[in-house]
Design a protein around this motif. Structure first.
Motif, PDB file in Angstrom:
ATOM      1  N   PHE A 405       0.841  -1.196   0.000  1.00  0.00           N
ATOM      2  CA  PHE A 405       0.000   0.000   0.000  1.00  0.00           C
ATOM      3  C   PHE A 405       0.873   1.241   0.000  1.00  0.00           C
ATOM      4  O   PHE A 405       1.902   1.297   0.677  1.00  0.00           O
ATOM      5  N   ASP A 406       0.433   2.238  -0.766  1.00  0.00           N
ATOM      6  CA  ASP A 406       1.104   3.533  -0.786  1.00  0.00           C
ATOM      7  C   ASP A 406       0.690   4.320   0.452  1.00  0.00           C
ATOM      8  O   ASP A 406      -0.492   4.330   0.819  1.00  0.00           O
ATOM      9  N   PHE A 407       1.654   4.968   1.105  1.00  0.00           N
ATOM     10  CA  PHE A 407       1.327   5.696   2.333  1.00  0.00           C
ATOM     11  C   PHE A 407       0.300   6.792   2.097  1.00  0.00           C
ATOM     12  O   PHE A 407      -0.437   7.178   3.004  1.00  0.00           O
ATOM     13  N   ARG A 408       0.184   7.256   0.842  1.00  0.00           N
ATOM     14  CA  ARG A 408      -0.804   8.289   0.544  1.00  0.00           C
ATOM     15  C   ARG A 408      -2.224   7.722   0.501  1.00  0.00           C
ATOM     16  O   ARG A 408      -3.194   8.465   0.632  1.00  0.00           O
ATOM     17  N   GLN A 409      -2.362   6.397   0.343  1.00  0.00           N
ATOM     18  CA  GLN A 409      -3.675   5.773   0.529  1.00  0.00           C
ATOM     19  C   GLN A 409      -4.133   5.930   1.975  1.00  0.00           C
ATOM     20  O   GLN A 409      -5.314   6.160   2.239  1.00  0.00           O
ATOM     21  N   ILE A 410      -3.194   5.786   2.899  1.00  0.00           N
ATOM     22  CA  ILE A 410      -3.520   5.983   4.312  1.00  0.00           C
ATOM     23  C   ILE A 410      -3.922   7.425   4.565  1.00  0.00           C
ATOM     24  O   ILE A 410      -4.923   7.695   5.246  1.00  0.00           O
ATOM     25  N   TYR A 411      -3.150   8.373   4.027  1.00  0.00           N
ATOM     26  CA  TYR A 411      -3.485   9.783   4.208  1.00  0.00           C
ATOM     27  C   TYR A 411      -4.868  10.102   3.646  1.00  0.00           C
ATOM     28  O   TYR A 411      -5.663  10.820   4.260  1.00  0.00           O
ATOM     29  N   ASN A 412      -5.154   9.571   2.462  1.00  0.00           N
ATOM     30  CA  ASN A 412      -6.459   9.811   1.842  1.00  0.00           C
ATOM     31  C   ASN A 412      -7.579   9.238   2.697  1.00  0.00           C
ATOM     32  O   ASN A 412      -8.631   9.869   2.881  1.00  0.00           O
ATOM     33  N   SER A 413      -7.362   8.045   3.244  1.00  0.00           N
ATOM     34  CA  SER A 413      -8.374   7.420   4.102  1.00  0.00           C
ATOM     35  C   SER A 413      -8.602   8.235   5.365  1.00  0.00           C
ATOM     36  O   SER A 413      -9.742   8.419   5.807  1.00  0.00           O
ATOM     37  N   ILE A 414      -7.527   8.739   5.950  1.00  0.00           N
ATOM     38  CA  ILE A 414      -7.643   9.562   7.153  1.00  0.00           C
ATOM     39  C   ILE A 414      -8.428  10.827   6.845  1.00  0.00           C
ATOM     40  O   ILE A 414      -9.354  11.202   7.578  1.00  0.00           O
ATOM     41  N   MET A 415      -8.048  11.505   5.785  1.00  0.00           N
ATOM     42  CA  MET A 415      -8.688  12.788   5.463  1.00  0.00           C
ATOM     43  C   MET A 415     -10.179  12.630   5.196  1.00  0.00           C
ATOM     44  O   MET A 415     -10.995  13.408   5.694  1.00  0.00           O
ATOM     45  N   GLN A 416     -10.546  11.619   4.416  1.00  0.00           N
ATOM     46  CA  GLN A 416     -11.960  11.486   4.036  1.00  0.00           C
ATOM     47  C   GLN A 416     -12.792  10.763   5.088  1.00  0.00           C
ATOM     48  O   GLN A 416     -13.891  11.210   5.431  1.00  0.00           O
ATOM     49  N   ASP A 417     -12.287   9.640   5.589  1.00  0.00           N
ATOM     50  CA  ASP A 417     -13.121   8.785   6.441  1.00  0.00           C
ATOM     51  C   ASP A 417     -13.013   9.099   7.928  1.00  0.00           C
ATOM     52  O   ASP A 417     -13.857   8.647   8.706  1.00  0.00           O
ATOM     53  N   TRP A 418     -12.012   9.877   8.320  1.00  0.00           N
ATOM     54  CA  TRP A 418     -11.891  10.226   9.735  1.00  0.00           C
ATOM     55  C   TRP A 418     -12.053  11.716   9.972  1.00  0.00           C
ATOM     56  O   TRP A 418     -12.737  12.137  10.894  1.00  0.00           O
ATOM     57  N   LEU A 419     -11.437  12.521   9.116  1.00  0.00           N
ATOM     58  CA  LEU A 419     -11.438  13.972   9.333  1.00  0.00           C
ATOM     59  C   LEU A 419     -12.422  14.708   8.436  1.00  0.00           C
ATOM     60  O   LEU A 419     -12.356  15.935   8.324  1.00  0.00           O
ATOM     61  N   CYS A 420     -13.313  13.958   7.794  1.00  0.00           N
ATOM     62  CA  CYS A 420     -14.500  14.531   7.133  1.00  0.00           C
ATOM     63  C   CYS A 420     -14.182  15.455   5.961  1.00  0.00           C
ATOM     64  O   CYS A 420     -14.972  16.350   5.636  1.00  0.00           O
ATOM     65  N   MET A 421     -13.068  15.260   5.307  1.00  0.00           N
ATOM     66  CA  MET A 421     -12.776  16.039   4.110  1.00  0.00           C
ATOM     67  C   MET A 421     -13.428  15.382   2.903  1.00  0.00           C
ATOM     68  O   MET A 421     -13.701  14.180   2.899  1.00  0.00           O
ATOM     69  N   THR A 422     -13.673  16.166   1.879  1.00  0.00           N
ATOM     70  CA  THR A 422     -14.269  15.630   0.661  1.00  0.00           C
ATOM     71  C   THR A 422     -13.197  14.979  -0.207  1.00  0.00           C
ATOM     72  O   THR A 422     -11.989  15.197  -0.021  1.00  0.00           O
ATOM     73  N   ASP A 423     -13.650  14.206  -1.181  1.00  0.00           N
ATOM     74  CA  ASP A 423     -12.725  13.580  -2.116  1.00  0.00           C
ATOM     75  C   ASP A 423     -11.937  14.644  -2.871  1.00  0.00           C
ATOM     76  O   ASP A 423     -10.731  14.502  -3.091  1.00  0.00           O
ATOM     77  N   ALA A 424     -12.611  15.727  -3.260  1.00  0.00           N
ATOM     78  CA  ALA A 424     -11.930  16.801  -3.990  1.00  0.00           C
ATOM     79  C   ALA A 424     -10.859  17.469  -3.130  1.00  0.00           C
ATOM     80  O   ALA A 424      -9.766  17.784  -3.612  1.00  0.00           O
ATOM     81  N   GLN A 425     -11.162  17.676  -1.849  1.00  0.00           N
ATOM     82  CA  GLN A 425     -10.175  18.288  -0.960  1.00  0.00           C
ATOM     83  C   GLN A 425      -8.960  17.375  -0.781  1.00  0.00           C
ATOM     84  O   GLN A 425      -7.813  17.833  -0.831  1.00  0.00           O
ATOM     85  N   ALA A 426      -9.209  16.088  -0.562  1.00  0.00           N
ATOM     86  CA  ALA A 426      -8.103  15.151  -0.364  1.00  0.00           C
ATOM     87  C   ALA A 426      -7.248  15.045  -1.622  1.00  0.00           C
ATOM     88  O   ALA A 426      -6.013  14.981  -1.543  1.00  0.00           O
ATOM     89  N   THR A 427      -7.887  15.041  -2.776  1.00  0.00           N
ATOM     90  CA  THR A 427      -7.146  14.983  -4.036  1.00  0.00           C
ATOM     91  C   THR A 427      -6.300  16.232  -4.218  1.00  0.00           C
ATOM     92  O   THR A 427      -5.152  16.172  -4.676  1.00  0.00           O
ATOM     93  N   SER A 428      -6.852  17.383  -3.834  1.00  0.00           N
ATOM     94  CA  SER A 428      -6.099  18.631  -3.922  1.00  0.00           C
ATOM     95  C   SER A 428      -4.867  18.596  -3.025  1.00  0.00           C
ATOM     96  O   SER A 428      -3.780  19.054  -3.400  1.00  0.00           O
TER      97      SER A 428
END
Length: 532
Positions: A405-428
């Motif tokens: 797994f790429d560590f940025r998959q973890i970051y993306n999961s944290i941002m969207q599924d824990w810290l309530c960011m949108t997919d667009a925000q996490a991608t940005s």
């Protein structure tokens, strides 16, 4: 150095706080616009992330053992490998075990409060401590250099007007707090370092008492005096942090006597005091760079790394118990990371050299630790995402633990599924799209539930054996009832469940057809159809 440049680069620009001689670095800009975005979103959903940095590159193969690859391990690292019988077993995970120094974390795993993500790295990894740390902090590719941190960019997405209009009534508290070290680059903002910095615990008393240490009468001394005065004068968050810290706590959990535990104890007190800060970063105070004497030749269960793992395990366990006692455990999750792992083959100095992939460990009561939650992954295992690393039978000195797994998959999961960011925000924030991992629980309510909370495997059922996987860990008696599709009662019995899996055999042979299974516990009713 010019004053502006010095202010941007130094951690001293933000005001330090000290509690029990532990430095508390409170980030308002969180070292990057990413961090601002992250904090804003996090505050809105009321979740808290605690990051434990393990500096030096921890040996993942001597932390999370692939028990199904023992012959490969024995061939590759016979001079440092412990006896297989000493490995701590994990419930419903026969392929994996923990180091014997991690007994507290073993217990957390077995009760659904620990998750292992295997083989975390990135393409073309760096084996330099400094460069690898920068990559983890910034979320960059291995061949690009960024001047902001991933958390800072995330917070910038959430708090786009920071720092001009902060603190305010909606967000009166720091966006992030670093304890026990200088501010990490993960918090670097686009214009200024966004954190409190107090590497020396005595600095906290200066902030509280509004005093400034004497400085030499030199150009450097004058600059230092200026920075100290500016720091103290601009300390907008001092009072909120102190107020939260001084809130009366419930009877305290006993923490072990080490610096990591002391940092986590401060975090717990600030959370209990109502601080809205969503990001905390603490540092393991021992170094994991174990080129030599990683273990003792006389007893391989002991040595530098086992000692570090024991401190980690004891500290996390006490912190989690504290959160439970204050009723805050469901809003807090934690993760450990190190800038890289170690190589498959040990060296001749009872150590291991710089490597690539290593496990990342999450802890908390809101993790998808049940096998039902990772059903969509390639090899669902309770409490783990990924599989044992694929190791060569006879490893060379250059063989690395493969990336899963790429560590940025973890970051993306944290941002969207824990810290309530949108997919667009996490991608940005990450500059690209990365597939999420099922790390965090969905919000299930205690009502009649159908397909989402549990599943039956295999389905169709074979030989009257029923295997149920729950999406949460259960520690209670459950009543299981089976009905025919027209409602006739065919089976009912009470079973005790400790974990996320229940297996039992129906004494009366079921004919081919469709049936309804019902599980009743703690006023929760779960229903699922299955086939025979």
């Amino acid at each position: 150095m010019k004053r502006r440049k010095f202010i941007q680069s130094t951690a001293l620009v933000s005001a330090p706080l000290l509690f029990n001689k532990i430095p508390v670095l409170a980030s308002s800009q969180l070292e990057s616009s990413n961090l601002q975005t992250l904090a804003n979103a996090a505050v809105n959903c009321g979740k808290i992330l605690v990051i434990i940095q393990m500096n030096g590159g921890n040996d993942g193969l001597n932390t999370v053992f692939p028990r199904d690859k023992w012959s490969e391990l024995s061939n590759a690292r016979s001079n440092i490998l412990i006896d297989e019988t000493d490995v701590l077993s994990l419930n419903h995970n026969p392929t994996t075990g923990l180091h014997p120094a991690m007994q507290e974390m073993q217990q957390m795993y077995n009760t659904g409060e620990l998750m292992i993500v295997q083989g975390v790295s990135y393409p073309n990894p760096s084996y330099s401590h400094f460069r690898a740390t920068d990559i983890w902090f910034t979320g960059s590719k291995s061949d690009e250099t960024l001047n902001t941190g991933w958390i800072g960019r995330a917070l910038d997405e959430i708090y786009p007007d920071f720092p001009e209009s902060y603190p305010n009534s909606n967000m009166p508290d720091p966006l992030a707090i670093q304890i026990g070290s200088t501010l990490p680059f993960s918090l670097q903002g686009p214009n200024i370092n966004m954190g409190y910095s107090a590497p020396d615990p005595d600095d906290l008393l200066n902030v509280i008492n509004e005093t400034t240490d004497p400085a030499p009468n030199t150009d450097y001394g004058l600059e230092l005096t200026f920075l100290r005065l500016m720091k103290d004068q601009s300390n907008a968050y001092r009072e909120t942090i102190q107020s939260a810290y001084n809130v009366t706590n419930p009877p305290s959990v006993e923490y072990p006597d080490n610096k990591l535990a002391a940092q986590l104890k401060i975090v717990a007190r600030l959370i209990n005091g109502g601080l809205q800060t969503p990001i905390y970063i603490v540092n393991h105070h021992k170094n994991f760079d174990s080129h030599e004497n990683q273990v003792l030749d006389t007893d391989r269960k002991l040595g530098r790394q086992p000692e570090n793992l024991s401190l980690l395990s004891q500290s996390i366990s006490a912190f989690q118990a504290d959160l439970k006692q204050m009723g805050k455990d469901k809003k807090v999750t934690g993760m450990t990371f190190s800038e890289f792992g170690r190589r498959v083959k040990s060296n001749g100095s009872f150590g291991t050299d710089h490597g690539s992939s290593a496990p990342v460990i999450f802890f908390g009561t809101s993790l998808n630790t049940g096998v039902a939650n990772v059903e969509g992954t390639a090899h669902p295992v309770s409490g783990m995402i990924g599989t044992s690393p694929n190791l060569p039978q006879n490893a060379s000195v250059n063989d690395q633990v493969p990336m899963q797994f790429d560590f940025r998959q973890i970051y993306n999961s944290i941002m969207q599924d824990w810290l309530c960011m949108t997919d667009a925000q996490a991608t940005s924030v990450l500059g690209d799209t990365f597939q999420k991992l099922p790390i965090f629980k969905k919000d299930f309510s205690k009502v009649i539930l159908n397909d989402d909370f549990m599943y039956i495997y295999p389905n169709p059922v074979v030989n009257n054996q029923i295997n149920i996987a729950f999406r949460d860990f259960i520690k209670t008696n459950v009543v299981v009832t089976i009905f025919s599709i027209v409602g006739s009662l065919l089976y009912t019995n009470k079973h005790y469940v400790l974990g996320d899996i229940l297996t039992f055999t129906i004494p009366t042979l079921l004919s081919k057809g469709t049936y309804i299974l019902e599980v009743n516990y703690n006023r929760t009713i779960l229903q699922k159809k299955f086939l025979v």
